[in-house]
Scaffold this motif. Structure first.
Motif, mmCIF file in Angstrom:
data_model
loop_
_atom_site.group_PDB
_atom_site.id
_atom_site.type_symbol
_atom_site.label_atom_id
_atom_site.label_comp_id
_atom_site.label_asym_id
_atom_site.label_seq_id
_atom_site.Cartn_x
_atom_site.Cartn_y
_atom_site.Cartn_z
ATOM 1 N N ILE A 148 -10.007 -4.165 1.825
ATOM 2 C CA ILE A 148 -8.645 -3.752 1.750
ATOM 3 C C ILE A 148 -8.426 -2.479 2.538
ATOM 4 N N ASP A 149 -7.679 -2.475 3.354
ATOM 5 C CA ASP A 149 -7.139 -1.264 4.079
ATOM 6 C C ASP A 149 -6.330 -0.357 3.428
ATOM 7 N N GLU A 150 -7.009 0.856 2.904
ATOM 8 C CA GLU A 150 -6.102 1.684 2.010
ATOM 9 C C GLU A 150 -5.044 2.480 2.612
ATOM 10 N N THR A 151 -5.078 2.315 4.173
ATOM 11 C CA THR A 151 -3.912 2.962 4.807
ATOM 12 C C THR A 151 -2.751 2.048 4.621
ATOM 13 N N LEU A 152 -2.798 0.646 4.500
ATOM 14 C CA LEU A 152 -1.658 -0.018 4.386
ATOM 15 C C LEU A 152 -1.392 -0.569 3.124
ATOM 16 N N CYS A 153 -2.258 -0.337 1.984
ATOM 17 C CA CYS A 153 -2.029 -0.573 0.571
ATOM 18 C C CYS A 153 -1.090 0.271 0.168
ATOM 19 N N THR A 154 0.116 -0.446 -0.660
ATOM 20 C CA THR A 154 1.176 0.245 -1.324
ATOM 21 C C THR A 154 0.711 0.492 -2.723
ATOM 22 N N GLY A 155 -0.092 0.098 -2.981
ATOM 23 C CA GLY A 155 -0.578 0.234 -4.586
ATOM 24 C C GLY A 155 0.512 -0.456 -5.435
ATOM 25 N N CYS A 156 1.126 -1.417 -5.024
ATOM 26 C CA CYS A 156 2.221 -2.314 -6.034
ATOM 27 C C CYS A 156 1.519 -2.995 -7.128
ATOM 28 N N GLY A 157 0.199 -3.591 -6.824
ATOM 29 C CA GLY A 157 -0.529 -4.302 -7.800
ATOM 30 C C GLY A 157 -0.445 -5.788 -7.864
#
Length: 178
Positions: A148-157
């Motif tokens: 998981i690329d945390e810089t791209l992750c929006t945290g939408c779930g």
């Protein structure tokens, strides 16, 4: 009387006030992610009045009251992506009367996805549901492992919801913790 070495107030209480500096108050930090566009911890705690308008207006029902035991944190709105995804519709921000949630000063992304060890891929079982669910291409599979690329992750779930093993969970990013 205009002597600069003369004390401003000769009483004992004034003397102790000058000698003893108050300790800065440490504000507790929630372990849960806040609602989207929440301001920094100090500002959020100062502004949020626990009116629940952000909770009541959320169409996805992913904002809930915190059950933390600390009296400062108890009842504050937190993001709970266990059974739904955030669409970042901003209705919570529009309903916030105090500015604790603010599009200009707050952070949109409050959570990031993490993968645990019981992912189907690590057990040599074919699965790519999480990758298919991610609209931002933050998830890729390398060497039979989910990355998981945390810089791209929006945290939408969405990835967490599509993982039938519940191997993906969402957490408050380490960078947000003080």
């Amino acid at each position: 009387m205009n002597n600069p070495e003369e004390l401003a107030s000769p009483n004992r209480r004034a003397l102790f006030r000058r000698l003893v500096k108050p300790k800065p108050v440490e504000l507790p930090e929630s372990i849960y992610p806040r609602a989207p566009w929440a301001q920094d911890n100090q500002t959020f705690l100062a502004l949020c009045n626990r009116c629940n308008q952000c909770i009541d207006t959320c169409p996805q029902r992913v904002i809930r009251r915190s059950e933390e035991s600390h009296p400062v944190l108890e009842g504050l709105p937190v993001l709970s992506l266990d059974y739904g995804r955030c669409t970042f519709c901003s209705q919570c921000v529009d309903q916030c009367p105090t500015g604790a949630l603010d599009k200009e000063d707050g952070r949109r992304i409050q959570a990031v996805a993490r993968v645990s060890g019981h992912c189907q891929l690590t057990l040599n079982q074919p699965c790519d549901f999480c990758m298919d669910a991610c609209e931002k291409d933050a998830i890729r599979i390398e060497d039979q492992r989910v990355q998981i690329d945390e810089t791209l992750c929006t945290g939408c779930g969405e990835c967490s919801l599509d993982c039938y093993d519940r191997a993906i969970t969402l957490h408050k990013p380490e960078a947000f913790r003080t």
